[in-house]
Design an enzyme around this catalytic site. Structure first.
Site, PDB file in Angstrom:
ATOM      1  N   LYS A  22       2.747  28.540 -47.491  1.00 20.07           N
ATOM      2  CA  LYS A  22       2.875  28.171 -47.935  1.00 20.07           C
ATOM      3  C   LYS A  22       1.307  26.412 -47.956  1.00 20.07           C
ATOM      4  CE  LYS A  22       5.140  23.791 -46.424  1.00 20.07           C
ATOM      5  NZ  LYS A  22       4.666  22.597 -46.513  1.00 20.07           N
ATOM      6  N   ASN A  23       0.850  26.917 -46.986  1.00 20.81           N
ATOM      7  CA  ASN A  23       0.169  25.714 -45.912  1.00 20.81           C
ATOM      8  C   ASN A  23      -1.607  25.807 -46.386  1.00 20.81           C
ATOM      9  OD1 ASN A  23       1.941  23.967 -45.729  1.00 20.81           O
ATOM     10  ND2 ASN A  23       1.748  24.421 -43.621  1.00 20.81           N
ATOM     11  N   CYS A 116       7.125  10.426 -45.167  1.00 24.09           N
ATOM     12  CA  CYS A 116       8.597  10.646 -45.344  1.00 24.09           C
ATOM     13  C   CYS A 116       9.152  11.047 -43.724  1.00 24.09           C
ATOM     14  CB  CYS A 116       8.107  12.244 -45.289  1.00 24.09           C
ATOM     15  SG  CYS A 116       6.809  13.381 -43.872  1.00 24.09           S
ATOM     16  N   ARG A 121       3.117   9.478 -42.046  1.00 27.81           N
ATOM     17  CA  ARG A 121       2.037  10.011 -42.778  1.00 27.81           C
ATOM     18  C   ARG A 121       0.821   9.253 -43.823  1.00 27.81           C
ATOM     19  NH1 ARG A 121       4.518  16.055 -44.261  1.00 27.81           N
ATOM     20  NH2 ARG A 121       2.383  15.890 -43.649  1.00 27.81           N
ATOM     21  N   ASP A 305       4.670  22.821 -36.622  1.00 28.41           N
ATOM     22  CA  ASP A 305       4.867  22.596 -37.291  1.00 28.41           C
ATOM     23  C   ASP A 305       6.597  23.612 -36.859  1.00 28.41           C
ATOM     24  OD1 ASP A 305       3.354  23.161 -40.291  1.00 28.41           O
ATOM     25  OD2 ASP A 305       3.912  21.229 -39.012  1.00 28.41           O
ATOM     26  N   ARG A 396      11.636  24.964 -50.001  1.00 29.38           N
ATOM     27  CA  ARG A 396       9.767  24.052 -50.163  1.00 29.38           C
ATOM     28  C   ARG A 396       9.077  24.725 -49.195  1.00 29.38           C
ATOM     29  NH1 ARG A 396       9.064  18.093 -49.030  1.00 29.38           N
ATOM     30  NH2 ARG A 396       7.240  18.900 -49.834  1.00 29.38           N
TER      31      ARG A 396
HETATM   32  C1  EPZ Z   1      -0.579  19.643 -42.535  1.00 33.14           C
HETATM   33  O1  EPZ Z   1       0.026  17.951 -43.396  1.00 33.14           O
HETATM   34  C2  EPZ Z   1       0.735  20.818 -43.207  1.00 33.14           C
HETATM   35  N1  EPZ Z   1       0.966  20.282 -45.136  1.00 33.14           N
HETATM   36  C3  EPZ Z   1       1.695  20.072 -42.427  1.00 33.14           C
HETATM   37  O2  EPZ Z   1       3.169  20.672 -42.627  1.00 33.14           O
HETATM   38  C4  EPZ Z   1       1.713  20.290 -40.895  1.00 33.14           C
HETATM   39  O3  EPZ Z   1       2.813  19.499 -40.254  1.00 33.14           O
HETATM   40  C5  EPZ Z   1       0.022  19.407 -40.473  1.00 33.14           C
HETATM   41  O4  EPZ Z   1      -1.260  19.542 -41.460  1.00 33.14           O
HETATM   42  C6  EPZ Z   1      -0.477  19.014 -39.265  1.00 33.14           C
HETATM   43  O5  EPZ Z   1      -0.467  20.711 -39.057  1.00 33.14           O
HETATM   44  C7  EPZ Z   1       0.317  21.283 -45.825  1.00 33.14           C
HETATM   45  O6  EPZ Z   1      -1.129  21.622 -45.154  1.00 33.14           O
HETATM   46  C8  EPZ Z   1       1.126  21.603 -47.083  1.00 33.14           C
HETATM   47  P1  EPZ Z   1      -2.243  15.421 -41.028  1.00 33.14           P
HETATM   48  P2  EPZ Z   1      -1.053  16.741 -43.037  1.00 33.14           P
HETATM   49  O7  EPZ Z   1      -3.198  15.373 -42.073  1.00 33.14           O
HETATM   50  O8  EPZ Z   1      -1.997  17.704 -43.651  1.00 33.14           O
HETATM   51  C9  EPZ Z   1      -2.135  11.580 -38.982  1.00 33.14           C
HETATM   52  C10 EPZ Z   1       4.820  21.913 -43.111  1.00 33.14           C
HETATM   53  O9  EPZ Z   1       5.921  22.050 -42.215  1.00 33.14           O
HETATM   54  N2  EPZ Z   1      -2.731  10.992 -40.548  1.00 33.14           N
HETATM   55  O10 EPZ Z   1      -3.316  17.029 -40.491  1.00 33.14           O
HETATM   56  O11 EPZ Z   1      -0.620  16.362 -44.165  1.00 33.14           O
HETATM   57  C11 EPZ Z   1      -0.795  11.959 -39.876  1.00 33.14           C
HETATM   58  O12 EPZ Z   1       0.305  10.696 -40.181  1.00 33.14           O
HETATM   59  C12 EPZ Z   1       4.027  20.439 -42.784  1.00 33.14           C
HETATM   60  O13 EPZ Z   1       4.392  22.766 -43.518  1.00 33.14           O
HETATM   61  C13 EPZ Z   1      -3.635   9.397 -40.825  1.00 33.14           C
HETATM   62  O14 EPZ Z   1      -3.171   8.860 -40.276  1.00 33.14           O
HETATM   63  O15 EPZ Z   1      -1.153  16.925 -42.074  1.00 33.14           O
HETATM   64  C14 EPZ Z   1      -0.308  12.863 -38.785  1.00 33.14           C
HETATM   65  O16 EPZ Z   1      -0.037  11.737 -37.578  1.00 33.14           O
HETATM   66  C15 EPZ Z   1       4.582  19.658 -42.456  1.00 33.14           C
HETATM   67  N3  EPZ Z   1      -4.094   9.029 -42.090  1.00 33.14           N
HETATM   68  C16 EPZ Z   1      -1.860  12.818 -37.731  1.00 33.14           C
HETATM   69  O17 EPZ Z   1      -2.936  12.405 -38.732  1.00 33.14           O
HETATM   70  C17 EPZ Z   1      -3.985   9.904 -43.064  1.00 33.14           C
HETATM   71  O18 EPZ Z   1      -5.207  10.045 -43.465  1.00 33.14           O
HETATM   72  C18 EPZ Z   1      -1.900  14.653 -38.735  1.00 33.14           C
HETATM   73  O19 EPZ Z   1      -1.777  14.898 -40.078  1.00 33.14           O
HETATM   74  C19 EPZ Z   1      -4.289  11.400 -42.452  1.00 33.14           C
HETATM   75  C20 EPZ Z   1      -3.491  11.854 -41.286  1.00 33.14           C
END
Ligand code: EPZ
Length: 415
Positions: A22-23, A116, A121, A305, A396
Protein backbone atom coordinates in the site's frame (compact mmCIF):
# COMPACT_ATOMS: atom_id res chain seq x y z
CA UNK A 1 -20.92 -1.81 10.06
CA UNK A 2 -18.66 -4.51 8.58
CA UNK A 3 -17.34 -6.99 11.10
CA UNK A 4 -15.08 -10.02 11.20
CA UNK A 5 -15.43 -13.05 13.49
CA UNK A 6 -12.33 -14.94 14.59
CA UNK A 7 -12.32 -18.30 16.36
CA UNK A 8 -9.27 -18.39 18.63
CA UNK A 9 -6.92 -21.17 19.68
CA UNK A 10 -6.01 -22.57 16.25
CA UNK A 11 -2.23 -22.77 15.59
CA UNK A 12 -1.82 -21.38 12.08
CA UNK A 13 -0.32 -23.64 9.49
CA UNK A 14 -0.20 -22.86 5.80
CA UNK A 15 1.23 -20.53 3.22
CA UNK A 16 0.08 -17.16 1.96
CA UNK A 17 1.12 -14.85 -0.88
CA UNK A 18 2.04 -11.36 0.28
CA UNK A 19 0.19 -8.53 -1.50
CA UNK A 20 1.72 -5.50 -3.16
CA UNK A 21 2.61 -2.68 -0.81
CA UNK A 22 0.00 0.00 0.00
CA UNK A 23 2.63 2.51 1.09
CA UNK A 24 4.65 1.94 -2.06
CA UNK A 25 1.71 1.98 -4.51
CA UNK A 26 0.17 5.29 -3.35
CA UNK A 27 3.25 7.49 -4.03
CA UNK A 28 3.77 5.71 -7.38
CA UNK A 29 0.22 6.64 -8.39
CA UNK A 30 0.91 10.24 -7.37
CA UNK A 31 4.15 10.13 -9.39
CA UNK A 32 2.24 8.97 -12.48
CA UNK A 33 0.85 12.52 -12.66
CA UNK A 34 4.31 13.86 -13.50
CA UNK A 35 4.41 12.01 -16.83
CA UNK A 36 1.99 13.16 -19.53
CA UNK A 37 1.42 9.65 -20.76
CA UNK A 38 0.99 6.12 -19.47
CA UNK A 39 2.20 4.43 -16.31
CA UNK A 40 1.68 0.71 -15.74
CA UNK A 41 1.94 -0.71 -12.21
CA UNK A 42 2.19 -4.49 -11.82
CA UNK A 43 1.04 -6.19 -8.59
CA UNK A 44 -0.86 -3.12 -7.43
CA UNK A 45 -2.84 -4.02 -4.29
CA UNK A 46 -6.62 -3.81 -4.69
CA UNK A 47 -7.28 -1.96 -1.43
CA UNK A 48 -9.53 0.92 -0.46
CA UNK A 49 -6.77 3.55 -0.33
CA UNK A 50 -5.58 2.63 -3.83
CA UNK A 51 -9.16 2.88 -5.14
CA UNK A 52 -9.47 6.33 -3.52
CA UNK A 53 -6.22 7.48 -5.13
CA UNK A 54 -7.45 6.05 -8.45
CA UNK A 55 -10.73 7.97 -8.13
CA UNK A 56 -8.80 11.18 -7.33
CA UNK A 57 -6.74 10.75 -10.52
CA UNK A 58 -9.85 9.97 -12.57
CA UNK A 59 -11.62 13.08 -11.27
CA UNK A 60 -8.59 15.12 -12.36
CA UNK A 61 -9.06 13.69 -15.87
CA UNK A 62 -6.82 10.64 -15.90
CA UNK A 63 -7.94 7.36 -17.43
CA UNK A 64 -7.35 4.18 -15.41
CA UNK A 65 -7.76 0.53 -16.33
CA UNK A 66 -7.32 -2.58 -14.18
CA UNK A 67 -6.32 -5.95 -15.53
CA UNK A 68 -6.19 -8.21 -12.46
CA UNK A 69 -3.48 -6.59 -10.33
CA UNK A 70 -2.08 -4.47 -13.15
CA UNK A 71 -3.16 -0.84 -13.02
CA UNK A 72 -2.70 1.35 -16.08
CA UNK A 73 -2.87 5.12 -15.59
CA UNK A 74 -3.03 7.53 -18.54
CA UNK A 75 -2.62 11.14 -17.46
CA UNK A 76 -2.46 12.66 -20.94
CA UNK A 77 -5.84 14.38 -20.77
CA UNK A 78 -5.76 15.62 -17.21
CA UNK A 79 -7.42 19.04 -17.22
CA UNK A 80 -7.91 19.78 -13.53
CA UNK A 81 -5.46 20.56 -10.75
CA UNK A 82 -7.79 20.64 -7.73
CA UNK A 83 -8.11 17.32 -5.91
CA UNK A 84 -11.72 16.36 -5.20
CA UNK A 85 -12.43 17.32 -1.60
CA UNK A 86 -14.54 14.31 -0.64
CA UNK A 87 -12.02 11.80 -1.99
CA UNK A 88 -8.99 13.78 -0.86
CA UNK A 89 -10.18 13.85 2.74
CA UNK A 90 -10.49 10.07 2.86
CA UNK A 91 -6.77 9.60 2.76
CA UNK A 92 -3.89 11.55 4.21
CA UNK A 93 -1.52 10.67 1.42
CA UNK A 94 -3.45 12.89 -0.97
CA UNK A 95 -1.10 15.63 0.29
CA UNK A 96 1.76 14.22 -1.81
CA UNK A 97 -0.24 14.96 -4.95
CA UNK A 98 0.74 18.60 -4.35
CA UNK A 99 4.34 17.91 -5.34
CA UNK A 100 3.27 16.20 -8.57
CA UNK A 101 0.65 18.81 -9.48
CA UNK A 102 3.12 21.65 -8.95
CA UNK A 103 5.79 19.81 -10.90
CA UNK A 104 3.57 19.16 -13.92
CA UNK A 105 1.04 22.01 -13.88
CA UNK A 106 2.69 24.68 -11.67
CA UNK A 107 -0.43 24.68 -9.53
CA UNK A 108 -2.51 22.37 -7.40
CA UNK A 109 -5.02 22.22 -4.57
CA UNK A 110 -5.66 19.48 -2.05
CA UNK A 111 -7.83 19.32 1.06
CA UNK A 112 -5.86 19.73 4.30
CA UNK A 113 -5.46 16.08 5.40
CA UNK A 114 -6.06 16.92 9.04
CA UNK A 115 -5.08 14.66 11.86
CA UNK A 116 -6.19 11.12 12.44
CA UNK A 117 -6.60 8.74 15.29
CA UNK A 118 -2.85 8.06 15.62
CA UNK A 119 -1.83 11.68 15.96
CA UNK A 120 -2.03 15.26 14.77
CA UNK A 121 0.11 14.45 11.74
CA UNK A 122 0.88 18.02 10.68
CA UNK A 123 2.16 18.80 7.17
CA UNK A 124 4.49 21.68 8.03
CA UNK A 125 7.54 19.88 6.58
CA UNK A 126 5.71 19.25 3.30
CA UNK A 127 4.74 22.90 2.91
CA UNK A 128 8.17 24.18 4.02
CA UNK A 129 9.91 22.12 1.35
CA UNK A 130 7.52 23.17 -1.43
CA UNK A 131 7.80 26.85 -0.45
CA UNK A 132 11.59 26.61 -0.49
CA UNK A 133 11.29 25.35 -4.07
CA UNK A 134 9.25 28.40 -5.08
CA UNK A 135 5.65 27.43 -4.40
CA UNK A 136 3.23 30.04 -3.03
CA UNK A 137 0.91 28.17 -0.69
CA UNK A 138 -2.23 29.40 1.06
CA UNK A 139 -4.75 27.56 3.20
CA UNK A 140 -8.36 28.65 2.72
CA UNK A 141 -11.21 26.94 4.55
CA UNK A 142 -9.43 23.63 4.89
CA UNK A 143 -8.11 23.61 1.34
CA UNK A 144 -4.45 24.05 0.46
CA UNK A 145 -3.83 26.06 -2.71
CA UNK A 146 -0.39 26.09 -4.27
CA UNK A 147 1.02 27.77 -7.36
CA UNK A 148 4.40 28.62 -8.77
CA UNK A 149 5.98 30.44 -11.66
CA UNK A 150 8.19 27.40 -11.91
CA UNK A 151 9.74 25.23 -9.20
CA UNK A 152 13.46 25.74 -8.81
CA UNK A 153 16.12 23.43 -7.43
CA UNK A 154 16.94 24.15 -3.78
CA UNK A 155 18.84 22.82 -0.80
CA UNK A 156 16.32 21.53 1.72
CA UNK A 157 17.05 20.15 5.17
CA UNK A 158 14.40 18.15 7.03
CA UNK A 159 14.81 18.68 10.81
CA UNK A 160 13.46 15.18 11.39
CA UNK A 161 12.45 12.26 9.21
CA UNK A 162 9.11 12.37 7.42
CA UNK A 163 8.28 9.74 4.79
CA UNK A 164 5.57 11.83 3.13
CA UNK A 165 7.46 15.11 3.20
CA UNK A 166 10.48 13.42 1.63
CA UNK A 167 8.26 11.96 -1.09
CA UNK A 168 6.50 15.29 -1.71
CA UNK A 169 9.83 17.10 -2.10
CA UNK A 170 11.20 14.43 -4.46
CA UNK A 171 8.04 14.60 -6.59
CA UNK A 172 8.33 18.39 -6.80
CA UNK A 173 12.05 18.34 -7.61
CA UNK A 174 12.23 15.95 -10.58
CA UNK A 175 10.89 18.52 -13.11
CA UNK A 176 12.18 21.61 -11.26
CA UNK A 177 14.77 23.92 -12.85
CA UNK A 178 18.22 23.04 -11.56
CA UNK A 179 19.54 20.82 -8.81
CA UNK A 180 17.83 19.97 -5.53
CA UNK A 181 19.66 18.62 -2.48
CA UNK A 182 17.42 17.00 0.14
CA UNK A 183 19.02 16.32 3.51
CA UNK A 184 17.52 14.50 6.49
CA UNK A 185 15.42 12.35 4.15
CA UNK A 186 13.47 9.27 5.12
CA UNK A 187 15.24 6.07 4.09
CA UNK A 188 12.02 4.02 4.18
CA UNK A 189 11.81 1.41 1.40
CA UNK A 190 8.78 3.26 0.02
CA UNK A 191 10.94 6.36 -0.55
CA UNK A 192 13.59 4.26 -2.33
CA UNK A 193 10.90 2.63 -4.46
CA UNK A 194 9.52 6.03 -5.48
CA UNK A 195 13.02 7.21 -6.46
CA UNK A 196 13.68 4.02 -8.45
CA UNK A 197 10.33 4.46 -10.23
CA UNK A 198 11.12 8.09 -11.09
CA UNK A 199 14.60 7.20 -12.36
CA UNK A 200 13.06 4.53 -14.58
CA UNK A 201 10.72 7.25 -15.90
CA UNK A 202 13.69 9.46 -16.78
CA UNK A 203 14.34 11.43 -13.57
CA UNK A 204 17.87 12.08 -12.34
CA UNK A 205 18.20 11.10 -8.66
CA UNK A 206 21.32 10.10 -6.74
CA UNK A 207 21.75 8.94 -3.14
CA UNK A 208 18.83 6.50 -3.11
CA UNK A 209 18.72 4.68 0.21
CA UNK A 210 20.59 7.41 2.03
CA UNK A 211 19.29 10.41 3.96
CA UNK A 212 20.77 12.76 1.33
CA UNK A 213 19.09 12.80 -2.09
CA UNK A 214 20.39 14.81 -5.04
CA UNK A 215 17.93 15.50 -7.85
CA UNK A 216 18.77 17.16 -11.16
CA UNK A 217 15.65 18.55 -12.77
CA UNK A 218 14.74 17.24 -16.26
CA UNK A 219 12.37 18.58 -18.91
CA UNK A 220 9.91 15.73 -18.74
CA UNK A 221 9.44 12.09 -17.83
CA UNK A 222 8.40 9.22 -20.10
CA UNK A 223 6.08 6.22 -19.90
CA UNK A 224 7.11 3.53 -17.45
CA UNK A 225 6.16 0.00 -16.45
CA UNK A 226 6.94 -0.82 -12.82
CA UNK A 227 6.47 -3.67 -10.34
CA UNK A 228 5.01 -2.61 -6.99
CA UNK A 229 7.14 -4.21 -4.24
CA UNK A 230 5.57 -6.56 -1.69
CA UNK A 231 4.05 -5.17 1.50
CA UNK A 232 6.47 -5.51 4.45
CA UNK A 233 3.74 -4.48 6.91
CA UNK A 234 1.27 -7.08 5.66
CA UNK A 235 4.09 -9.67 5.91
CA UNK A 236 4.87 -8.51 9.48
CA UNK A 237 1.18 -8.77 10.36
CA UNK A 238 1.02 -12.40 9.24
CA UNK A 239 4.33 -13.10 11.01
CA UNK A 240 2.60 -12.00 14.24
CA UNK A 241 -0.41 -14.17 13.42
CA UNK A 242 2.00 -17.11 13.23
CA UNK A 243 3.78 -16.07 16.43
CA UNK A 244 0.68 -15.58 18.59
CA UNK A 245 -0.76 -18.98 17.59
CA UNK A 246 2.62 -20.74 17.85
CA UNK A 247 2.04 -21.95 14.31
CA UNK A 248 4.23 -22.75 11.35
CA UNK A 249 3.62 -20.58 8.29
CA UNK A 250 5.18 -19.76 4.95
CA UNK A 251 4.98 -16.19 3.60
CA UNK A 252 5.52 -16.25 -0.16
CA UNK A 253 7.51 -13.34 -1.63
CA UNK A 254 7.83 -11.59 1.74
CA UNK A 255 10.28 -8.64 1.27
CA UNK A 256 12.71 -10.03 3.87
CA UNK A 257 15.42 -7.57 2.79
CA UNK A 258 13.18 -4.80 4.20
CA UNK A 259 12.25 -6.69 7.37
CA UNK A 260 15.56 -6.95 9.26
CA UNK A 261 14.32 -5.20 12.42
CA UNK A 262 11.04 -7.15 12.32
CA UNK A 263 12.78 -10.52 11.96
CA UNK A 264 15.21 -9.60 14.74
CA UNK A 265 12.26 -8.91 17.07
CA UNK A 266 10.63 -12.18 16.02
CA UNK A 267 13.85 -14.07 16.71
CA UNK A 268 14.12 -12.46 20.18
CA UNK A 269 10.59 -13.74 20.85
CA UNK A 270 11.87 -17.24 20.12
CA UNK A 271 10.63 -17.42 16.55
CA UNK A 272 12.74 -19.35 14.06
CA UNK A 273 12.79 -18.64 10.36
CA UNK A 274 14.48 -19.52 7.12
CA UNK A 275 14.20 -17.68 3.86
CA UNK A 276 15.09 -18.98 0.43
CA UNK A 277 13.83 -18.52 -3.10
CA UNK A 278 11.23 -15.98 -1.95
CA UNK A 279 9.76 -18.20 0.79
CA UNK A 280 9.91 -16.96 4.39
CA UNK A 281 9.25 -20.04 6.54
CA UNK A 282 8.28 -19.22 10.12
CA UNK A 283 8.37 -21.68 13.02
CA UNK A 284 6.68 -20.11 16.05
CA UNK A 285 6.48 -23.12 18.36
CA UNK A 286 8.70 -21.28 20.87
CA UNK A 287 7.79 -17.69 19.99
CA UNK A 288 6.56 -17.01 23.53
CA UNK A 289 9.34 -14.86 24.91
CA UNK A 290 8.75 -11.22 25.90
CA UNK A 291 10.56 -8.23 24.39
CA UNK A 292 11.89 -6.05 27.16
CA UNK A 293 12.53 -2.95 25.06
CA UNK A 294 10.92 -2.73 21.62
CA UNK A 295 11.28 0.81 20.25
CA UNK A 296 9.63 2.02 17.04
CA UNK A 297 12.08 3.96 14.91
CA UNK A 298 12.44 5.33 11.39
CA UNK A 299 13.78 2.83 8.87
CA UNK A 300 15.87 0.69 9.18
CA UNK A 301 14.58 0.58 12.78
CA UNK A 302 11.46 -1.27 13.91
CA UNK A 303 8.44 0.09 11.98
CA UNK A 304 5.72 1.98 13.84
CA UNK A 305 3.14 0.31 11.57
CA UNK A 306 3.85 -3.02 13.27
CA UNK A 307 3.76 -1.69 16.84
CA UNK A 308 0.11 -2.65 17.44
CA UNK A 309 0.30 -6.13 15.96
CA UNK A 310 3.48 -6.96 17.90
CA UNK A 311 1.77 -5.67 21.03
CA UNK A 312 -1.08 -8.09 20.39
CA UNK A 313 1.37 -10.98 20.04
CA UNK A 314 3.19 -9.98 23.25
CA UNK A 315 0.01 -10.02 25.36
CA UNK A 316 0.35 -13.82 25.58
CA UNK A 317 4.16 -13.97 25.97
CA UNK A 318 5.65 -15.66 29.06
CA UNK A 319 6.98 -12.51 30.68
CA UNK A 320 6.83 -8.73 30.75
CA UNK A 321 7.39 -6.73 27.55
CA UNK A 322 7.80 -3.02 26.89
CA UNK A 323 7.02 -1.23 23.64
CA UNK A 324 7.86 2.44 23.12
CA UNK A 325 6.23 4.40 20.29
CA UNK A 326 8.63 7.09 19.10
CA UNK A 327 7.06 8.13 15.79
CA UNK A 328 3.43 9.04 16.48
CA UNK A 329 2.19 10.71 19.64
CA UNK A 330 -1.06 8.80 19.88
CA UNK A 331 -0.65 5.32 18.46
CA UNK A 332 -1.93 3.27 21.41
CA UNK A 333 -5.65 3.62 20.66
CA UNK A 334 -6.02 -0.15 20.41
CA UNK A 335 -4.84 -0.77 23.98
CA UNK A 336 -8.33 -0.44 25.59
CA UNK A 337 -9.72 -2.93 23.08
CA UNK A 338 -6.93 -5.41 23.84
CA UNK A 339 -7.56 -4.85 27.57
CA UNK A 340 -11.24 -5.68 26.97
CA UNK A 341 -9.97 -9.06 25.73
CA UNK A 342 -8.07 -9.53 28.98
CA UNK A 343 -4.67 -8.18 27.94
CA UNK A 344 -2.67 -6.81 30.89
CA UNK A 345 -1.24 -3.56 29.49
CA UNK A 346 -0.18 -0.57 31.55
CA UNK A 347 0.64 2.75 29.88
CA UNK A 348 3.61 4.85 31.03
CA UNK A 349 3.75 7.87 28.67
CA UNK A 350 4.70 6.57 25.22
CA UNK A 351 5.67 3.17 26.61
CA UNK A 352 3.30 0.25 26.98
CA UNK A 353 4.13 -2.33 29.66
CA UNK A 354 2.67 -5.69 28.70
CA UNK A 355 2.34 -8.31 31.43
CA UNK A 356 1.79 -12.00 30.75
CA UNK A 357 -1.87 -12.94 30.53
CA UNK A 358 -4.56 -14.69 28.57
CA UNK A 359 -7.01 -13.38 26.00
CA UNK A 360 -10.71 -14.09 25.91
CA UNK A 361 -12.82 -13.48 22.84
CA UNK A 362 -15.31 -10.62 22.95
CA UNK A 363 -16.67 -7.85 20.73
CA UNK A 364 -14.07 -5.15 19.99
CA UNK A 365 -13.99 -2.10 17.74
CA UNK A 366 -11.29 -1.16 15.25
CA UNK A 367 -10.50 2.56 15.12
CA UNK A 368 -7.69 2.58 12.53
CA UNK A 369 -5.96 0.35 10.04
CA UNK A 370 -3.08 -1.30 11.91
CA UNK A 371 -4.89 -1.37 15.26
CA UNK A 372 -7.73 -3.21 13.56
CA UNK A 373 -5.31 -5.81 12.21
CA UNK A 374 -3.87 -6.16 15.74
CA UNK A 375 -7.34 -7.01 17.11
CA UNK A 376 -7.70 -9.78 14.54
CA UNK A 377 -4.25 -11.11 15.48
CA UNK A 378 -5.25 -11.07 19.16
CA UNK A 379 -8.49 -12.88 18.31
CA UNK A 380 -6.47 -15.73 16.79
CA UNK A 381 -5.12 -16.59 20.27
CA UNK A 382 -8.14 -15.65 22.40
CA UNK A 383 -10.34 -18.24 24.05
CA UNK A 384 -13.62 -18.46 22.16
CA UNK A 385 -14.76 -16.06 19.47
CA UNK A 386 -13.77 -12.46 18.88
CA UNK A 387 -15.87 -10.11 16.78
CA UNK A 388 -14.04 -7.11 15.38
CA UNK A 389 -16.32 -4.25 14.28
CA UNK A 390 -15.46 -1.38 11.88
CA UNK A 391 -13.35 -3.58 9.68
CA UNK A 392 -13.55 -1.15 6.78
CA UNK A 393 -10.48 0.44 8.39
CA UNK A 394 -8.59 -2.80 7.78
CA UNK A 395 -9.62 -2.91 4.13
CA UNK A 396 -7.75 0.37 3.59
CA UNK A 397 -4.45 -1.50 3.69
CA UNK A 398 -5.05 -5.25 3.47
CA UNK A 399 -6.40 -6.62 0.18
CA UNK A 400 -8.30 -9.43 1.91
CA UNK A 401 -7.08 -10.21 5.43
CA UNK A 402 -9.75 -12.92 5.87
CA UNK A 403 -8.63 -14.67 2.66
CA UNK A 404 -4.99 -14.45 3.71
CA UNK A 405 -5.48 -15.66 7.28
CA UNK A 406 -7.74 -18.47 6.01
CA UNK A 407 -4.86 -19.53 3.74
CA UNK A 408 -2.86 -19.89 6.98
CA UNK A 409 -5.60 -22.05 8.52
CA UNK A 410 -7.39 -19.44 10.63
CA UNK A 411 -11.11 -19.80 11.34
CA UNK A 412 -12.11 -16.27 10.38
CA UNK A 413 -15.33 -15.05 8.79
CA UNK A 414 -16.42 -11.69 7.41
CA UNK A 415 -19.95 -10.52 8.11
C1 EPZ B 1 3.83 7.20 6.25
O1 EPZ B 1 2.99 8.20 6.78
C2 EPZ B 1 2.97 5.96 6.15
N1 EPZ B 1 1.84 6.20 5.27
C3 EPZ B 1 2.45 5.57 7.54
O2 EPZ B 1 1.72 4.35 7.40
C4 EPZ B 1 3.65 5.33 8.45
O3 EPZ B 1 3.19 5.04 9.75
C5 EPZ B 1 4.52 6.58 8.48
O4 EPZ B 1 4.93 6.93 7.14
C6 EPZ B 1 5.78 6.39 9.31
O5 EPZ B 1 6.53 5.33 8.79
C7 EPZ B 1 2.03 6.10 3.92
O6 EPZ B 1 3.13 5.84 3.46
C8 EPZ B 1 0.83 6.33 3.05
P1 EPZ B 1 5.63 10.70 8.46
P2 EPZ B 1 3.51 9.75 6.82
O7 EPZ B 1 5.48 11.97 7.71
O8 EPZ B 1 4.35 10.02 5.64
C9 EPZ B 1 5.37 13.97 11.87
C10 EPZ B 1 -0.11 2.90 7.61
O9 EPZ B 1 -0.62 2.36 8.60
N2 EPZ B 1 5.28 14.97 10.79
O10 EPZ B 1 6.89 9.91 8.31
O11 EPZ B 1 2.33 10.61 7.07
C11 EPZ B 1 4.16 13.07 11.94
O12 EPZ B 1 3.13 13.69 12.70
C12 EPZ B 1 0.32 4.35 7.70
O13 EPZ B 1 0.14 2.33 6.53
C13 EPZ B 1 5.31 16.32 11.10
O14 EPZ B 1 5.39 16.70 12.27
O15 EPZ B 1 4.42 9.73 8.13
C14 EPZ B 1 4.71 11.85 12.63
O16 EPZ B 1 4.73 12.06 14.02
C15 EPZ B 1 0.00 4.98 9.05
N3 EPZ B 1 5.23 17.24 10.10
C16 EPZ B 1 6.15 11.76 12.10
O17 EPZ B 1 6.46 13.07 11.57
C17 EPZ B 1 5.15 16.86 8.78
O18 EPZ B 1 5.11 17.74 7.90
C18 EPZ B 1 6.34 10.75 10.98
O19 EPZ B 1 5.36 11.00 10.00
C19 EPZ B 1 5.12 15.49 8.49
C20 EPZ B 1 5.19 14.56 9.49
Amino acid sequence: MKGIKVVGGVPLNGEVKIQGSKNAALPLMAAALLNKGTTILYDCPQIADVFVMEEILRLLGAKTVWNNHTLEINTEFIDKTQVDEEQGRKMRSSIILLGSLLGRFQEGAVPHPGGCVIGKRPIDLHLKALREMGAEISEIQGEIFAKTRGLRGSRIHFPFVSVGATQNAVLASVLAKGDTILEGCSREPEVCTLCRFLKKAGAKIEGIGTSRLMVTGVEKLHDVVFQVPKDRIAAGTYLCASAITRGQCVLLDAPVEEMEAVLLAYKKMGGQYTCNSGKLTLCSFHADKPLDNLQTQVYPGFPTDLQSVFMAALTVARGESRITENIFEDRFKTVPQLQAMGARIEMEGNTARILPGELTGTEVIASELRGGAALLVAGLAAKGETYVKNCSYIERGYEDICRDLCMLGAQIYRD
